[in-house]
Structure formats: structure tokens, C-alpha cells
Design an enzyme around this catalytic site. Structure first.
Site, PDB file in Angstrom:
ATOM      1  N   TYR A  49       0.825  -1.206   0.000  1.00 23.57           N
ATOM      2  CA  TYR A  49       0.000   0.000   0.000  1.00 23.57           C
ATOM      3  C   TYR A  49       0.863   1.260   0.000  1.00 23.57           C
ATOM      4  CZ  TYR A  49      -4.175  -2.845   0.961  1.00 23.57           C
ATOM      5  OH  TYR A  49      -5.206  -3.756   0.894  1.00 23.57           O
ATOM      6  N   SER A 153      -6.186 -14.015   0.986  1.00 23.35           N
ATOM      7  CA  SER A 153      -6.913 -12.922   0.362  1.00 23.35           C
ATOM      8  C   SER A 153      -7.078 -13.239  -1.114  1.00 23.35           C
ATOM      9  CB  SER A 153      -6.136 -11.603   0.545  1.00 23.35           C
ATOM     10  OG  SER A 153      -6.794 -10.537  -0.091  1.00 23.35           O
ATOM     11  N   TRP A 202     -13.514  -6.914   0.936  1.00 24.44           N
ATOM     12  CA  TRP A 202     -12.978  -5.639   0.465  1.00 24.44           C
ATOM     13  C   TRP A 202     -13.946  -5.054  -0.573  1.00 24.44           C
ATOM     14  CZ3 TRP A 202     -11.500  -5.185  -4.739  1.00 24.44           C
ATOM     15  CH2 TRP A 202     -11.160  -6.358  -5.428  1.00 24.44           C
ATOM     16  N   LEU A 205     -18.978  -1.763  -0.608  1.00 28.46           N
ATOM     17  CA  LEU A 205     -20.034  -0.950  -1.217  1.00 28.46           C
ATOM     18  C   LEU A 205     -20.152  -1.210  -2.715  1.00 28.46           C
ATOM     19  CD1 LEU A 205     -19.512   2.497   0.567  1.00 28.46           C
ATOM     20  CD2 LEU A 205     -20.917   0.552   1.275  1.00 28.46           C
ATOM     21  N   PHE A 209     -21.542   3.588  -6.113  1.00 27.04           N
ATOM     22  CA  PHE A 209     -21.248   5.021  -6.191  1.00 27.04           C
ATOM     23  C   PHE A 209     -20.090   5.325  -7.148  1.00 27.04           C
ATOM     24  CE2 PHE A 209     -22.673   4.041  -1.781  1.00 27.04           C
ATOM     25  CZ  PHE A 209     -23.950   4.586  -1.894  1.00 27.04           C
TER      26      PHE A 209
END
Length: 290
Positions: A49, A153, A202, A205, A209
Site C-alpha cells: 500500500y 486474500s 474488500w 459498497l 457510487f
């Protein structure tokens, strides 16, 4: 079976650093406090990251905060080798050699300024991963107290089964949302429930949007009705949809908006009515259930 207790919603740090919000360590320190004040005590990291910089910035913020280590839980991931100014890598690839796994975990500990990781994950599956070598690395890290729980993951059910023959797996972090609901249909969540593996989600949402497509148009129209019914925001309702699944999915929320963070935990207390849950899924699919 996991040995750790994570918060019902996890704070995702992927966008805290130079990849997006570019928070300073002082701003990160403030965000940690805001999360803890709102009962979000688990923070999700990965070595890559911020092009290998966000963990260290978070570590400075955590050290400066003087927050007791036992007050929060830290997750990190390893395995992806990215091109970066600080790396000699010439092509993006995966490395799950014993030496690299151990080195990555120890570097994350140093970056985060902690003695242990609550959860350590392999970031993405590699065709070249040797399960015995991975198991040896995890066994060593666990025995030394450097990691508490191990997980995966973006691993498929068969890949998870392969690794579980050699070492205990407590978590699998996958993409799951109202617009990306495949894990509840392809057997992934069934397998996790049968084997006491806790899913993390992860992008919980989804693309509601982010994309202007017929799927999101349908969902936004329905969500406007549900917002009036439940008196909660669309993002809270979408998180509640994820939380409603019996696999006990833990969503990872990447927002740094204080008002949104304050509203996230409302999703934990809300249980969507069954027909509303199915309405969201139906609008996402564009058709009724079979």
C-alpha cells in the site's frame, strides 16, 4: 478457528497514503483515534500500500498516538511484488518463498512499530506457490509470536483447501458486495462456513457510487426508498446487506470521512428485513431470484 477478535467493521488503509488521500502521519493519528472512538478497532494493511510507504506512515502515527497495542488489531498482507522506486523488481509478480514470507512479515512489524500482527494474509494466489514452504514460514512466524492468525486474500475454494491441508486458515479476504456477490453463489462462503474460516469483504459498497450503469441506476432507485424507510444512509444500508449473510462477513471500509466513519457501525445494529435484503440483490441482478 481464529484466535483473534476483530471489530465488526474493519478500517481499510489502502487509500490513506500516497495512493489516494495522502494523509500525513498526524492526520493518520487522528483517523486512528476517530476509528477507535467509533468502535472500529481493526486496521487492514498490505506491504504494497502506498508503494510500500503507508505501513510505515501508519506506524509513526500509531507510535505517536500512545494508544496501547491491545486496544487495536493489525492486519497485513504479503506476496505481491510491485514495481517501485525502492525495489529492484522488473515485473509485477508473486513471491511465496519461505524467506520472502518471513521477511515481509518482519518488515511489516518494523513498519507498523509493533511486536506482532493479529492477522497475516497471503495477498493473492500464485500458480507457483509451494504449500509446504508456505506452511513452514507460517509455523515459524506463529511459533515466534510474530503473527497470531493466518489467512488468505482473494483465494478460491480449491486454493484454500490446498493450503488448509498444511496449515490452519482463519480468514479469507474476498471481494463481496451487493454488486459483486459471487462468493455467496460459487461455494466460497459455503466452504468458509463449513471450515470455520471468517470472510472479510474488500470494496463492500461495490460499484454503486463508482459506476453509472443500469445496475447502479436500479440500486440507487431502491436505496432512495430504503433510506426513507430506515432513516440511514445508502452506504450504511449496503454494509448492512453484507453483514446480513450468515457467513458473518466483516466489511473493510476505506473511508476517511469522519461523518461516514461515525455512521458505519449503525450497519452492525441494523438487520435489514428479509424482503429488503432480497430486493437489493434482485435489483443488482436485474431480475427476481429463480
Amino acid at each position: 478457528m481464529s484466535k483473534t477478535t476483530l471489530s465488526p467493521i474493519i478500517a481499510g488503509t489502502m487509500n490513506w497514503g500516497v495512493w489516494d488521500k495522502n494523509l500525513t502521519p498526524k492526520e493518520m493519528e487522528n483517523m486512528i483515534h476517530v476509528c477507535l472512538e467509533n468502535k472500529i478497532t481493526t486496521f487492514d494493511h498490505a506491504d504494497i500500500y502506498g508503494s510500500y510507504t503507508t505501513e510505515a506512515d501508519f506506524g509513526k502515527a500509531f507510535a505517536s498516538s500512545k494508544i496501547a497495542r491491545e486496544k487495536l488489531q493489525l492486519i497485513s498482507k504479503c506476496g505481491i511484488q510491485m514495481l517501485a522506486e525502492t525495489k529492484s523488481t522488473t515485473i509485477k509478480h508473486y513471491d511465496y518463498s519461505k524467506a520472502h514470507i518471513i521477511k515481509s512479515a518482519e518488515q511489516s512489524l518494523k513498519n507498523l512499530q509493533t511486536d506482532y500482527l493479529d492477522v497475516f494474509l497471503l495477498h493473492r494466489p500464485s500458480p507457483l506457490m509451494e504449500v509446504d514452504e508456505i506452511a513452514e514460514a507460517i509455523e515459524k512466524l506463529t511459533a515466534e509470536g510474530k503473527i497470531i492468525d493466518f489467512g488468505l486474500s482473494n483465494f478460491t475454494t480449491s486454493q484454500t483447501e490446498l493450503l488448509s491441508q498444511k496449515t490452519e486458515i482463519s480468514y479469507n479476504q474476498v471481494q463481496f458486495s451487493a454488486t459483486n456477490f459471487e462468493p455467496m453463489l460459487d461455494g466460497s462462503f459455503d466452504y468458509m462456513q463449513m471450515n470455520n474460516i471468517r470472510p472479510m469483504s474488500w470494496n463492500p459498497l461495490g460499484c454503486v457510487f463508482r459506476k453509472d450503469i443500469p445496475q447502479t441506476h436500479r440500486l440507487k432507485k431502491l436505496l432512495a426508498i430504503l433510506v426513507s424507510k430506515y432513516h440511514l444512509g445508502s452506504d450504511t444500508l449496503l454494509l448492512s446487506w453484507v453483514l446480513r449473510h450468515p457467513a458473518k462477513v466483516i466489511p473493510i471500509a476505506g473511508t476517511v470521512n469522519v461523518a461516514r466513519i461515525q455512521s458505519l457501525m449503525k450497519a452492525v445494529d441494523l438487520e435489514l428485513e428479509k424482503e429488503d435484503w432480497f430486493a437489493i440483490w434482485s435489483e443488482s441482478m436485474g431480475q427476481d431470484v429463480p
